[in-house]
Design a protein around this motif. Structure first.
Motif, PDB file in Angstrom:
ATOM      1  N   VAL A 120     -14.066 -34.762   1.883  1.00 30.51           N
ATOM      2  CA  VAL A 120     -13.237 -33.837   2.359  1.00 30.51           C
ATOM      3  C   VAL A 120     -13.565 -32.620   2.761  1.00 30.51           C
ATOM      4  N   LYS A 122     -11.866 -28.867   4.207  1.00 26.70           N
ATOM      5  CA  LYS A 122     -10.795 -28.196   4.515  1.00 26.70           C
ATOM      6  C   LYS A 122     -10.889 -27.183   5.610  1.00 26.70           C
ATOM      7  N   GLU A 135      -0.003 -36.666   7.061  1.00 22.13           N
ATOM      8  CA  GLU A 135      -1.159 -37.144   6.883  1.00 22.13           C
ATOM      9  C   GLU A 135      -1.127 -38.476   7.739  1.00 22.13           C
ATOM     10  N   PHE A 161      -5.354 -34.671   7.534  1.00 20.87           N
ATOM     11  CA  PHE A 161      -4.137 -34.172   6.680  1.00 20.87           C
ATOM     12  C   PHE A 161      -3.838 -32.845   7.241  1.00 20.87           C
ATOM     13  N   ASP A 163      -1.529 -29.381   6.751  1.00 21.02           N
ATOM     14  CA  ASP A 163      -0.543 -28.822   5.873  1.00 21.02           C
ATOM     15  C   ASP A 163      -0.493 -27.395   6.716  1.00 21.02           C
ATOM     16  N   SER A 168      -7.068 -30.962   6.636  1.00 25.90           N
ATOM     17  CA  SER A 168      -8.018 -31.416   5.901  1.00 25.90           C
ATOM     18  C   SER A 168      -8.696 -32.945   6.695  1.00 25.90           C
ATOM     19  N   GLY A 244      -6.709 -28.714  -0.700  1.00 23.56           N
ATOM     20  CA  GLY A 244      -6.598 -29.334   0.473  1.00 23.56           C
ATOM     21  C   GLY A 244      -6.071 -30.588   0.393  1.00 23.56           C
ATOM     22  N   GLY A 245      -5.044 -30.885  -0.701  1.00 26.06           N
ATOM     23  CA  GLY A 245      -4.346 -32.235  -0.709  1.00 26.06           C
ATOM     24  C   GLY A 245      -2.948 -31.903  -0.994  1.00 26.06           C
ATOM     25  N   GLN A 264      -2.407 -37.437  -1.495  1.00 29.65           N
ATOM     26  CA  GLN A 264      -2.988 -37.450   0.101  1.00 29.65           C
ATOM     27  C   GLN A 264      -3.851 -36.203   0.179  1.00 29.65           C
ATOM     28  N   GLY A 265      -4.316 -36.250   1.363  1.00 28.53           N
ATOM     29  CA  GLY A 265      -5.644 -35.399   1.687  1.00 28.53           C
ATOM     30  C   GLY A 265      -6.775 -35.344   0.783  1.00 28.53           C
TER      31      GLY A 265
END
Length: 301
Positions: A120, A122, A135, A161, A163, A168, A244-245, A264-265
């Motif tokens: 992952v 970001k 997500e 994902f 936010d 992400s 990042g989650g 998540q993420g």
């Protein structure tokens, strides 16, 4: 045309109330008006200044915040103001005229930031992108997000994902980040600059993510579940967001004393997430809610 809905949100300052709209009303811009003369470019702010108790108006993203003089209490007038703003918007009223001229344009910047999950990356922007987190794990799920839909056209994108001010991206193992990071960063930067929707205006309401819906869901929980949610919000979410989650409360079983959460993420499938879940979150909840929590499990790993 999507109907505008306005909800009242209290702030830490009892002189200021946020009137949150269920969709963006500015294109990633913020405006502050101290009086009716300053508000020449904003018909909605001018209308609000006709109310004798309005001291300042601040417009950003998906809300209008109003500071009052002490001649009234918000509880006596906030519902009427919310109705007035809602009616104005649904009547096609303009929020800010010539927004690009009213405020010097701030260049869009996007930088890439690695996360504890090697799959992952970001991508952080200098502008607010969404009002709730989303997500998407497939292009079918991404129908409420034009940006995520376009990102899924890259063959190496596994999930997206989004936010408040970052995206992400989880990649498949077919490629390495050093080969694709610049391309993705530039793509996201240009997309934001274009002013196109990150998510569709109806996304928050359809996916049960408005503040009013979240408040309603919270109030429906039992007392222990509310305590768990508050602990996760205050102590856990800020840390996982910086990676990042996100962690989302799913359920609490009082008989088994078990808490189920959704990762998540960057947290989803992260090699360190199991350790964090057990040694960090589980221990914290056991300590703060003695006798009520014994185990925490992630329903996705």
């Amino acid at each position: 045309m999507n109907t505008f809905k306005v909800s009242v949100q209290e702030t830490s300052n009892n002189s200021i109330i946020k009137f949150e709209v269920n969709q963006f009303i500015t294109k990633h811009q913020s405006f502050e008006f101290n009086n009716i003369d300053e508000a020449k470019s904003s018909p909605v702010a001018q209308q609000l200044f006709y109310l004798p108790f309005v001291k300042k108006v601040y417009i950003s993203g998906n809300f209008i915040a109003v500071e009052r003089y002490n001649i009234v209490e918000w509880k006596d007038v906030q519902d009427e103001v919310a109705e007035q703003i809602e009616a104005y918007l649904n009547d096609g009223g303009i929020v800010v005229e010539d927004a690009a001229e009213a405020q010097k344009k701030v260049p869009v910047t996007v930088y890439a930031e690695s996360t504890p999950n090697p799959s992952v990356m970001k991508f952080v922007a200098n502008k607010k992108l969404v009002t709730a987190l989303y997500e998407f794990t497939s292009i079918e799920e991404a129908k409420y997000s034009p940006l995520a839909t376009e990102l899924f056209h890259f063959p190496f994108v596994k999930s997206v994902f989004v936010d408040e001010n970052y995206v992400s991206i989880t990649k498949y193992d077919i490629t390495e980040w050093q080969e694709i990071t610049i391309e993705i960063r530039e793509y996201i930067k240009q997309y934001i600059e274009s002013g196109k929707d990150i998510v569709l205006p109806e996304a928050a309401e359809t996916l049960q993510k408005t503040s009013a819906q979240k408040d309603s869901n919270f109030e429906a929980l039992d007392d222990t579940s509310k305590e768990i949610v508050n602990i996760l919000e205050e102590y856990v979410k800020p840390a996982v967001a910086s990676d990042g989650g996100n962690i989302q409360f799913i359920s609490y079983d009082s008989n088994e004393k078990n808490v189920s959460v959704l990762l998540q993420g960057a947290c989803s499938g992260c090699p360190s997430s199991t350790y964090t879940l057990k040694s960090g979150i589980e221990n914290m909840l056991k300590e703060m809610l003695p006798g009520k929590v014994e185990t925490v499990e992630a329903i996705n790993g």
